[in-house]
Design a protein around this motif. Structure first.
Motif, PDB file in Angstrom:
ATOM      1  N   GLU A 130       0.829  -1.207   0.000  1.00  0.00           N
ATOM      2  CA  GLU A 130       0.000   0.000   0.000  1.00  0.00           C
ATOM      3  C   GLU A 130       0.866   1.261   0.000  1.00  0.00           C
ATOM      4  N   GLN A 131       1.931   1.263   0.761  1.00  0.00           N
ATOM      5  CA  GLN A 131       2.832   2.419   0.801  1.00  0.00           C
ATOM      6  C   GLN A 131       3.529   2.622  -0.541  1.00  0.00           C
ATOM      7  N   VAL A 132       3.913   1.525  -1.183  1.00  0.00           N
ATOM      8  CA  VAL A 132       4.546   1.609  -2.504  1.00  0.00           C
ATOM      9  C   VAL A 132       3.560   2.185  -3.517  1.00  0.00           C
ATOM     10  N   LYS A 133       2.335   1.676  -3.517  1.00  0.00           N
ATOM     11  CA  LYS A 133       1.314   2.178  -4.457  1.00  0.00           C
ATOM     12  C   LYS A 133       1.054   3.667  -4.242  1.00  0.00           C
ATOM     13  N   ARG A 134       0.945   4.077  -2.990  1.00  0.00           N
ATOM     14  CA  ARG A 134       0.690   5.475  -2.670  1.00  0.00           C
ATOM     15  C   ARG A 134       1.854   6.358  -3.143  1.00  0.00           C
ATOM     16  N   PHE A 135       3.079   5.889  -2.910  1.00  0.00           N
ATOM     17  CA  PHE A 135       4.250   6.648  -3.344  1.00  0.00           C
ATOM     18  C   PHE A 135       4.268   6.800  -4.863  1.00  0.00           C
ATOM     19  N   LEU A 136       4.020   5.723  -5.581  1.00  0.00           N
ATOM     20  CA  LEU A 136       4.037   5.790  -7.042  1.00  0.00           C
ATOM     21  C   LEU A 136       2.916   6.673  -7.575  1.00  0.00           C
ATOM     22  N   GLN A 137       1.751   6.642  -6.927  1.00  0.00           N
ATOM     23  CA  GLN A 137       0.654   7.520  -7.345  1.00  0.00           C
ATOM     24  C   GLN A 137       1.025   8.985  -7.146  1.00  0.00           C
ATOM     25  N   LYS A 138       1.620   9.302  -6.015  1.00  0.00           N
ATOM     26  CA  LYS A 138       1.997  10.690  -5.716  1.00  0.00           C
ATOM     27  C   LYS A 138       3.127  11.186  -6.618  1.00  0.00           C
ATOM     28  N   SER A 139       3.991  10.290  -7.060  1.00  0.00           N
ATOM     29  CA  SER A 139       5.153  10.699  -7.859  1.00  0.00           C
ATOM     30  C   SER A 139       4.917  10.565  -9.361  1.00  0.00           C
ATOM     31  N   ARG A 140       3.741  10.092  -9.754  1.00  0.00           N
ATOM     32  CA  ARG A 140       3.464   9.811 -11.167  1.00  0.00           C
ATOM     33  C   ARG A 140       3.708  11.010 -12.087  1.00  0.00           C
ATOM     34  N   ASP A 141       3.420  12.205 -11.625  1.00  0.00           N
ATOM     35  CA  ASP A 141       3.550  13.391 -12.478  1.00  0.00           C
ATOM     36  C   ASP A 141       4.903  14.091 -12.341  1.00  0.00           C
ATOM     37  N   THR A 142       5.861  13.438 -11.709  1.00  0.00           N
ATOM     38  CA  THR A 142       7.181  14.045 -11.570  1.00  0.00           C
ATOM     39  C   THR A 142       8.132  13.497 -12.631  1.00  0.00           C
ATOM     40  N   VAL A 143       9.194  14.222 -12.853  1.00  0.00           N
ATOM     41  CA  VAL A 143      10.213  13.792 -13.806  1.00  0.00           C
ATOM     42  C   VAL A 143      10.943  12.538 -13.303  1.00  0.00           C
ATOM     43  N   TYR A 144      10.870  12.286 -11.995  1.00  0.00           N
ATOM     44  CA  TYR A 144      11.579  11.156 -11.394  1.00  0.00           C
ATOM     45  C   TYR A 144      10.795   9.848 -11.424  1.00  0.00           C
ATOM     46  N   PHE A 145       9.548   9.885 -11.845  1.00  0.00           N
ATOM     47  CA  PHE A 145       8.712   8.688 -11.809  1.00  0.00           C
ATOM     48  C   PHE A 145       9.346   7.474 -12.500  1.00  0.00           C
ATOM     49  N   PRO A 146       9.913   7.613 -13.707  1.00  0.00           N
ATOM     50  CA  PRO A 146      10.523   6.428 -14.341  1.00  0.00           C
ATOM     51  C   PRO A 146      11.649   5.821 -13.501  1.00  0.00           C
ATOM     52  N   ILE A 147      12.394   6.666 -12.809  1.00  0.00           N
ATOM     53  CA  ILE A 147      13.479   6.178 -11.952  1.00  0.00           C
ATOM     54  C   ILE A 147      12.892   5.396 -10.782  1.00  0.00           C
ATOM     55  N   TYR A 148      11.887   5.977 -10.120  1.00  0.00           N
ATOM     56  CA  TYR A 148      11.246   5.310  -8.991  1.00  0.00           C
ATOM     57  C   TYR A 148      10.619   3.989  -9.429  1.00  0.00           C
ATOM     58  N   GLN A 149       9.898   4.029 -10.540  1.00  0.00           N
ATOM     59  CA  GLN A 149       9.213   2.833 -11.040  1.00  0.00           C
ATOM     60  C   GLN A 149      10.219   1.723 -11.346  1.00  0.00           C
ATOM     61  N   THR A 150      11.313   2.071 -11.987  1.00  0.00           N
ATOM     62  CA  THR A 150      12.337   1.080 -12.327  1.00  0.00           C
ATOM     63  C   THR A 150      12.970   0.490 -11.070  1.00  0.00           C
ATOM     64  N   ALA A 151      13.322   1.352 -10.127  1.00  0.00           N
ATOM     65  CA  ALA A 151      13.949   0.872  -8.885  1.00  0.00           C
ATOM     66  C   ALA A 151      13.008  -0.048  -8.120  1.00  0.00           C
ATOM     67  N   ILE A 152      11.758   0.342  -7.997  1.00  0.00           N
ATOM     68  CA  ILE A 152      10.799  -0.453  -7.224  1.00  0.00           C
ATOM     69  C   ILE A 152      10.466  -1.762  -7.921  1.00  0.00           C
ATOM     70  N   SER A 153      10.300  -1.736  -9.228  1.00  0.00           N
ATOM     71  CA  SER A 153       9.883  -2.960  -9.924  1.00  0.00           C
ATOM     72  C   SER A 153      11.029  -3.939 -10.175  1.00  0.00           C
ATOM     73  N   THR A 154      12.279  -3.458 -10.104  1.00  0.00           N
ATOM     74  CA  THR A 154      13.403  -4.367 -10.366  1.00  0.00           C
ATOM     75  C   THR A 154      14.258  -4.649  -9.138  1.00  0.00           C
ATOM     76  N   GLY A 155      14.211  -3.770  -8.143  1.00  0.00           N
ATOM     77  CA  GLY A 155      15.081  -3.919  -6.977  1.00  0.00           C
ATOM     78  C   GLY A 155      16.497  -3.420  -7.221  1.00  0.00           C
ATOM     79  N   MET A 156      16.698  -2.715  -8.341  1.00  0.00           N
ATOM     80  CA  MET A 156      18.024  -2.191  -8.651  1.00  0.00           C
ATOM     81  C   MET A 156      18.394  -1.088  -7.667  1.00  0.00           C
ATOM     82  N   ARG A 157      19.685  -0.923  -7.440  1.00  0.00           N
ATOM     83  CA  ARG A 157      20.188   0.148  -6.592  1.00  0.00           C
ATOM     84  C   ARG A 157      20.091   1.487  -7.328  1.00  0.00           C
ATOM     85  N   ARG A 158      20.113   2.580  -6.565  1.00  0.00           N
ATOM     86  CA  ARG A 158      19.991   3.920  -7.141  1.00  0.00           C
ATOM     87  C   ARG A 158      21.031   4.165  -8.229  1.00  0.00           C
ATOM     88  N   GLY A 159      22.299   3.880  -7.947  1.00  0.00           N
ATOM     89  CA  GLY A 159      23.355   4.115  -8.922  1.00  0.00           C
ATOM     90  C   GLY A 159      23.212   3.262 -10.165  1.00  0.00           C
TER      91      GLY A 159
END
Length: 130
Positions: free
Chosen positions: A50-79
């Motif tokens: 639920e927290q992940v869904k809420r975060f992605l909903q709130k960040s959907r309209d930001t330039v960072y959304f693709p980064i967040y989505q990729t990190a969350i869906s793959t488990g990749m590190r920030r770098g």
């Protein structure tokens, strides 16, 4: 400072003094007389679905959304996520190749480096390694 930071600094100072003894600059490594603090294992706090869904909903309209989505869906590190180039993405097989990472280097700024393991790897959409 945290116990981990003190331990890290102790290790660094000890290494410096050990080299100084080896090179005959000093006669004794005084850091050997000090026992650094024990570090406690801290359990990582993670978000629930639920927290992940809420975060992605709130960040959907930001330039960072693709980064967040990729990190969350793959488990990749920030770098790792920030090091992805178009050539690292295989759309047909739904793979991302981790071939480099973006890392900040003191007094140099951001730079690309090879992954910690020294080897590239591929990650599927659900975060599994290939």
């Amino acid at each position: 400072m945290s116990a981990q930071s003190v331990k890290h600094h102790h290790r660094l100072i000890s290494k410096i003094l050990k080299d100084a003894v080896k090179w005959d600059f000093i006669v004794r490594n005084v850091a050997e007389a000090v026992t650094p603090p024990k570090t406690k294992k801290v359990e990582m706090q993670t978000w629930n679905n639920e927290q992940v869904k809420r975060f992605l909903q709130k960040s959907r309209d930001t330039v960072y959304f693709p980064i967040y989505q990729t990190a969350i869906s793959t488990g990749m590190r920030r770098g790792e996520v920030l090091g992805i180039r178009w050539q690292d993405i295989d759309f047909d097989n739904q793979l991302i190749y981790v071939r480099q990472t973006l890392q900040p280097i003191l007094k140099q700024g951001l730079t690309f480096k090879e992954p910690k393991s020294g080897k590239s790897r591929s990650i599927t959409r659900n975060g599994k390694l290939n």
